[in-house]
Scaffold this motif. Sequence first.
Motif, PDB file in Angstrom:
ATOM      1  N   ASP A  26       0.915  -1.173  -0.027  1.00 33.46           N
ATOM      2  CA  ASP A  26       0.057   0.066   0.031  1.00 33.46           C
ATOM      3  C   ASP A  26       0.952   1.351   0.027  1.00 33.46           C
ATOM      4  OD1 ASP A  26      -1.911   2.017   0.311  1.00 33.46           O
ATOM      5  OD2 ASP A  26      -2.830   1.002   2.085  1.00 33.46           O
ATOM      6  N   PRO A  27       1.230   1.777  -1.045  1.00 29.71           N
ATOM      7  CA  PRO A  27       2.007   2.770  -1.270  1.00 29.71           C
ATOM      8  C   PRO A  27       1.456   4.236  -0.563  1.00 29.71           C
ATOM      9  CG  PRO A  27       1.929   1.830  -3.360  1.00 29.71           C
ATOM     10  CD  PRO A  27       1.081   1.180  -2.404  1.00 29.71           C
ATOM     11  N   ARG A  28       0.301   4.165  -0.720  1.00 32.12           N
ATOM     12  CA  ARG A  28      -0.379   5.317   0.042  1.00 32.12           C
ATOM     13  C   ARG A  28      -0.148   5.412   1.611  1.00 32.12           C
ATOM     14  NH1 ARG A  28      -3.232   5.336  -4.534  1.00 32.12           N
ATOM     15  NH2 ARG A  28      -3.582   7.183  -5.736  1.00 32.12           N
ATOM     16  N   ALA A  29      -0.364   4.235   2.154  1.00 28.48           N
ATOM     17  CA  ALA A  29      -0.085   4.310   3.543  1.00 28.48           C
ATOM     18  C   ALA A  29       1.376   4.671   4.064  1.00 28.48           C
ATOM     19  CB  ALA A  29      -0.477   2.679   3.832  1.00 28.48           C
ATOM     20  N   VAL A  30       2.315   4.256   3.194  1.00 31.63           N
ATOM     21  CA  VAL A  30       3.700   4.558   3.526  1.00 31.63           C
ATOM     22  C   VAL A  30       3.910   5.930   3.039  1.00 31.63           C
ATOM     23  CG1 VAL A  30       6.014   4.187   2.780  1.00 31.63           C
ATOM     24  CG2 VAL A  30       4.425   2.185   2.726  1.00 31.63           C
ATOM     25  N   LEU A  31       3.237   6.585   2.437  1.00 33.82           N
ATOM     26  CA  LEU A  31       3.522   8.057   2.147  1.00 33.82           C
ATOM     27  C   LEU A  31       2.594   8.833   3.298  1.00 33.82           C
ATOM     28  CD1 LEU A  31       3.020   8.326  -1.599  1.00 33.82           C
ATOM     29  CD2 LEU A  31       5.088   8.844  -0.275  1.00 33.82           C
TER      30      LEU A  31
END
Length: 223
Positions: A128-133
Motif C-alpha cells: 500500500d504505497p499510500r499508507a507508506v506516504l
Amino acid sequence: MQPSDIDDVAALNDQLARDHDIDAYYAASPLPIRVIERQRLAMVRELAAARAGDRIVDVGCGGGHVLGMFEDAELVGVDVSSVMLDKARHNLRGRAVTLLHGELAEVGLADDSFDVAICTEVLEHVIDPRAVLAEIQRVMRPGGVVVVTFPNDELIGRIKGAVTTTGLSRLPPFNDMEWGGDHYHLHVWSRAEMRALLSEFFRVLDDRAVPAEWLPIRCCFRC
C-alpha cells in the motif's frame, strides 16, 4: 505479481534480498547499471540537501548505501527485511545510526520528528504505497524535505524488449538483464502518475531524471 497475492511482505523482501544481493548490485552489476545507480545516489543526496544536525529517516533503507552518504546527521533506517538490515549493520558499522525492523507505522517513530525523509526504489515493493506516504507525512517536521525515487518500469521494459529483439541480449553487458529483481515489483507508475500520487500528500518541488531527461530510467522527486 499482485499486491493482493502477498501474505507476508517481510518474507517477500527477505527473499528479494537473498536472490539479488544489494552489495553486489552496487559493486558488480553490468557497468550501465552501476553508472545509473551512482547517479541516482548522487541525485538523492543533492535533492535531500541535508544540513549538519538534520534528522534523516531512510524508509526502506536496504543495505544502508543511502544513509552512508550523509555525514553529521542523525540517521535512522527502517526496513521490513531482516536480511537487508543485517547488510546495513555491516555496511554502516562504526557509524551512529539507528536501524529499525518493520513497517514505518510499526516502529514507534514520533510525529513531526524528521527533517529529511528518503524513500528511494521502495514504493514499488510495498503493498500500500499510500499508507507508506501517509506515514512519511506524519513523521515529517513542517518544512522538511521528502525525496522519493522509483524505477521507470515501462521504459525499462521497452529497453529490454529492444535489446532482446535486436539480439544484443546475447552479448555482454546486455546478456544479464535480471539485476535488481524487477519481477518483485508490485506496482508500475509513469512519471506523471508518481507526481500525482506524491501530490496527494506533499507539494512536489522538483522532478529529475537519471541518467538524463531524455532517458528517465530513474525518476527522482523532491517534495
